[in-house]
Scaffold this motif. Structure first.
Motif, short mmCIF file in Angstrom:
data_model
loop_
_atom_site.label_atom_id
_atom_site.label_comp_id
_atom_site.label_asym_id
_atom_site.label_seq_id
_atom_site.Cartn_x
_atom_site.Cartn_y
_atom_site.Cartn_z
N ARG A 1 -4.83 -0.24 9.16
CA ARG A 1 -4.96 -0.51 7.71
C ARG A 1 -5.23 -1.99 7.46
O ARG A 1 -6.11 -2.34 6.66
CB ARG A 1 -3.69 -0.07 6.99
CG ARG A 1 -3.67 -0.36 5.50
CD ARG A 1 -4.58 0.58 4.73
NE ARG A 1 -4.10 1.93 4.78
CZ ARG A 1 -3.32 2.49 3.85
NH1 ARG A 1 -2.93 1.79 2.81
NH2 ARG A 1 -2.94 3.73 3.95
N MET B 1 -9.44 -1.89 -3.28
CA MET B 1 -10.24 -1.60 -2.08
C MET B 1 -11.45 -0.73 -2.40
O MET B 1 -12.49 -0.84 -1.74
CB MET B 1 -9.36 -0.96 -1.00
CG MET B 1 -8.42 -1.96 -0.34
SD MET B 1 -9.30 -3.38 0.37
CE MET B 1 -8.13 -4.70 0.07
N GLU B 2 -11.36 0.11 -3.41
CA GLU B 2 -12.55 0.85 -3.85
C GLU B 2 -13.59 -0.11 -4.40
O GLU B 2 -14.80 0.06 -4.16
CB GLU B 2 -12.15 1.88 -4.92
CG GLU B 2 -11.41 3.09 -4.34
CD GLU B 2 -10.77 3.95 -5.41
OE1 GLU B 2 -10.92 3.63 -6.63
OE2 GLU B 2 -10.11 4.96 -5.06
N ASN C 1 5.49 2.53 -4.73
CA ASN C 1 5.21 3.06 -6.06
C ASN C 1 6.47 2.93 -6.91
O ASN C 1 7.40 2.21 -6.53
CB ASN C 1 4.71 4.50 -5.98
CG ASN C 1 5.69 5.40 -5.24
OD1 ASN C 1 6.91 5.24 -5.33
ND2 ASN C 1 5.17 6.36 -4.49
N ARG D 1 -5.35 0.51 -3.91
CA ARG D 1 -6.40 1.50 -3.67
C ARG D 1 -7.59 1.22 -4.60
O ARG D 1 -8.75 1.29 -4.18
CB ARG D 1 -5.84 2.90 -3.90
CG ARG D 1 -6.67 3.99 -3.31
CD ARG D 1 -5.87 5.24 -2.97
NE ARG D 1 -5.13 5.78 -4.11
CZ ARG D 1 -3.80 5.86 -4.15
NH1 ARG D 1 -3.07 5.42 -3.14
NH2 ARG D 1 -3.19 6.37 -5.20
N THR D 2 -7.29 0.86 -5.84
CA THR D 2 -8.36 0.53 -6.80
C THR D 2 -9.12 -0.72 -6.35
O THR D 2 -10.36 -0.76 -6.39
CB THR D 2 -7.75 0.28 -8.20
OG1 THR D 2 -7.04 1.45 -8.61
CG2 THR D 2 -8.82 -0.04 -9.22
N ALA E 1 0.60 0.78 -4.70
CA ALA E 1 -0.30 1.55 -3.85
C ALA E 1 -1.58 1.91 -4.61
O ALA E 1 -2.69 1.78 -4.09
CB ALA E 1 0.39 2.81 -3.32
N LYS E 2 -1.41 2.34 -5.85
CA LYS E 2 -2.58 2.69 -6.68
C LYS E 2 -3.40 1.44 -7.01
O LYS E 2 -4.64 1.50 -7.03
CB LYS E 2 -2.13 3.38 -7.96
CG LYS E 2 -1.57 4.78 -7.74
CD LYS E 2 -1.14 5.41 -9.06
CE LYS E 2 -0.55 6.80 -8.84
NZ LYS E 2 -0.06 7.39 -10.10
N THR F 1 0.83 -1.22 0.00
CA THR F 1 0.00 0.00 0.00
C THR F 1 0.86 1.26 0.00
O THR F 1 0.35 2.36 -0.21
CB THR F 1 -0.94 0.06 1.22
OG1 THR F 1 -0.18 0.20 2.43
CG2 THR F 1 -1.85 -1.15 1.29
N LYS F 2 2.16 1.11 0.23
CA LYS F 2 3.06 2.26 0.28
C LYS F 2 3.98 2.34 -0.94
O LYS F 2 4.63 3.37 -1.15
CB LYS F 2 3.97 2.15 1.52
CG LYS F 2 3.23 2.12 2.85
CD LYS F 2 2.97 3.52 3.33
CE LYS F 2 2.36 3.55 4.71
NZ LYS F 2 2.42 4.89 5.31
N ASP G 1 -8.78 -2.83 5.94
CA ASP G 1 -8.81 -3.24 4.54
C ASP G 1 -9.00 -4.75 4.38
O ASP G 1 -9.92 -5.21 3.70
CB ASP G 1 -7.51 -2.85 3.83
CG ASP G 1 -7.43 -1.36 3.53
OD1 ASP G 1 -8.33 -0.62 3.96
OD2 ASP G 1 -6.46 -0.94 2.87
N ASP H 1 -15.23 -1.82 -1.50
CA ASP H 1 -16.25 -0.95 -0.91
C ASP H 1 -17.57 -1.07 -1.67
O ASP H 1 -18.66 -1.09 -1.07
CB ASP H 1 -15.79 0.51 -0.94
CG ASP H 1 -14.74 0.82 0.12
OD1 ASP H 1 -14.67 0.08 1.13
OD2 ASP H 1 -13.98 1.79 -0.07
#
Length: 556
Positions: free
Chosen positions: A387, A452-453, A371, A449-450, A445-446, A368-369, A391, A456
């Motif tokens: 986190r 986990m979106e 890049n 994030r995608t 990380a991106k 998650t950190k 998550d 959701d």
């Protein structure tokens, strides 16, 4: 999936056999392993090799202190390193040692090719000598003030503060790390790789600035070092060390040994050569200058100089292919500070396991950190707990636990095939190439994030449809099966996207869902009624705050 399978040789930097693996090291191996696992899922031919870096004076002195031979010491450390990598699910195809017959043969062969090309020169130099220990001092056994920026307590080869490289004799106020004595200067014959030769300068300027898509920060740093055409900025590289030294002796030079940074990178090839001999791969086909294979090195930014100047030049002028790219990452801090033994934040990999942590918690948090830049990343321990629990447990694992029970109890684990056309499934499936592109670019990380979106959105679907309420109405059995089927298929897709990061969890999910091992092409292979799911079992536990306290205490 990519139409044309690629052939990839991948390495991580070689850990030095003079210490244990800590979580700062693991950032790099986790970063590499995620990329390797992703490429395998895409259907590419990937070979991931590594080795312990085993030569040099530190090994010799530590072995002496412990009453071991250097070979006994490095064998013991190899077992510890391999255990730690296995614990953190680092999927090396072959993990070796630089103290191998393959590496000795390759190192001597490469050296002779460089010598025959007129790129090796012997010079008599003034060198630091410890009058108490009666030995020449390698760079890392002399400390003092940087001759460029004045930073104190810097090693004899490079400054960690300003990045300058220099000779140990250039240090101000030097002292021997071995005895504390002020070194004296003595003459010794040394062998140099002539990086200042116009052939090398021109090659490296082209390789770093034109041919290789280095990270922008790395390319700019290389530009400082290689200079503009007509400038001569590169110094020649001292590749020899005097006895006593643990390493490979230089051909035709009794008592002279290869500097560890000459044979260590060649250890990548030596590990791969051993692997080729074991598996029947054609080594030359992978490393020749005209090969179509790709070669990638993952490293820390502190060793960029060696991997983007010395290593490509060594390969090129010895008749081998040069790296396709070198990917550097930043350092790990803990709670915003440099890792510290006194604060308990120099956390060993083994202590993580001994304190009962799930290594996938760390794999996920690091991802998650991470890049594609050289910026440092921070392990904030409070954020780590929040986190992982939010998550992985709250968003991701929770999806399966909310639906599987109904499907098993009411429908014998059979999904509704028509539910697989639901718009939520189509939406999540449609994200596959976006997420794949982020993994490919090391933008983890991106990517997460995608994912986990999307998780959701799946949880919102469950909350909106309330299967626990539907289950109370006998008239709505079909709705219940449909909602649970959509939810579990969404969970399967999320697992596929997370598999490079969470390989053990993925195995548990594959078993639970009665599906074969997931690869990227399975995005379009939904669950079906012919393969009933199994009863749900817990896939992951929560991180508890007392575990963090125990981990810090274990490292004091």
């Amino acid at each position: 999936m990519s139409s044309q399978p690629r052939r990839l040789l991948v390495t991580s930097a070689l850990p030095y056999a003079n210490g244990q693996i800590h979580i700062g090291h693991l950032v790099e191996y986790v970063q590499t392993d995620i990329w390797v696992r992703f490429q395998r899922m895409r259907g590419h031919e990937v070979h991931y090799v590594g080795a312990d870096d085993t030569h040099g004076t530190p090994i010799m002195l530590r072995a002496e202190k412990e009453g071991l031979t250097p070979k006994e010491l490095i064998a013991k450390v190899w077992q510890e390193h391999k255990r730690d990598f296995d614990d953190f699910l680092i999927s090396f195809d072959h993990y070796y040692t630089t103290d191998s017959p393959e590496n000795e043969t390759l190192s001597q062969s490469i050296y002779l090719k460089l010598r025959d090309a007129g790129l090796i020169e012997m010079r008599t130099i003034e060198q630091a000598y410890d009058p108490v220990k009666e030995m020449f001092l390698p760079d890392r056994f002399i400390k003092g003030e940087c001759p460029k920026c004045g930073a104190k307590d810097q090693y004899g080869d490079s400054c960690e503060k300003c990045g300058a490289t220099y000779s140990p004799t250039d240090l101000k106020n030097p002292f021997s790390v071995v005895s504390g004595a002020t070194p004296i200067k003595k003459l010794s014959d040394h062998y140099f790789f002539k990086l200042s030769d116009p052939r090398c300068e021109n090659f490296l300027r082209d390789w770093t600035q034109v041919k290789t898509p280095l990270q922008p920060e790395a390319r700019n740093k290389m530009k400082e070092w290689v200079g503009q055409p007509g400038e001569s900025k590169l110094g020649d590289w001292d590749i020899s060390r005097d006895a006593p030294y643990f390493g490979f002796e230089i051909p035709d030079a009794p008592g002279k040994y290869f500097y560890v940074w000459l044979d260590a990178p060649i250890g990548y090839y030596a590990s791969f050569l051993k692997y080729c001999e074991q598996t029947g791969l054609n080594f030359d086909e992978w490393v020749s200058p005209d090969t179509t294979t790709e070669q990638y090195h993952f490293i820390g930014k502190d060793i960029l100089y060696f991997h983007t100047l010395f290593w490509p030049a060594t390969l090129h002028f010895a008749g081998y292919r040069t790296p396709t790219n070198v990917f550097a990452h930043g350092f790990l801090t803990v709670d915003g500070e440099k890792m510290s033994k006194s604060r308990g934040t120099l956390i060993s990999a083994h202590s993580v396991m001994e304190c009962g942590f799930n290594p996938e918690w760390f794999r996920y948090y690091f991802a998650t950190k991470l890049n594609d830049s050289l910026e440092d990343l921070d392990l904030n321990l409070q954020d780590f707990v929040a986190r992982v629990n939010s998550d992985l447990l709250g968003k991701y694992i929770n999806i399966a636990s909310r639906s599987a029970g109904f499907l098993v109890k009411r429908f014998a684990g059979v999904v509704n095939d028509q539910a697989m056309d639901h718009t939520l499934i189509t939406h999540i499936t449609g994200a596959s190439e976006t997420i794949a592109a982020l993994y490919e670019a090391r933008e983890y990380a991106k990517a997460l994030r995608t994912v986990m979106e999307l998780a959701d959105q799946v949880n919102a679907f469950v909350d909106d449809n309330k299967p626990w309420d539907i289950a109370k109405d006998p008239e709505r059995e079909a709705d219940l099966q449909r909602v649970c089927s959509v939810t579990l298929e969404a969970f399967r897709l999320l697992t596929l996207y997370l598999k490079p990061v969470l390989p053990n969890i993925a195995v548990g999910v594959e078993e639970f869902l009665s599906i074969p091992p997931l690869n990227w092409g399975h995005v379009h292979t939904p669950l079906n009624s012919q393969s009933p799911i199994k009863p749900y079992k817990h896939l992951m536990t929560r991180v508890e705050a007392p575990q963090i306290e125990a981990l810090l205490a274990a490292n004091l």
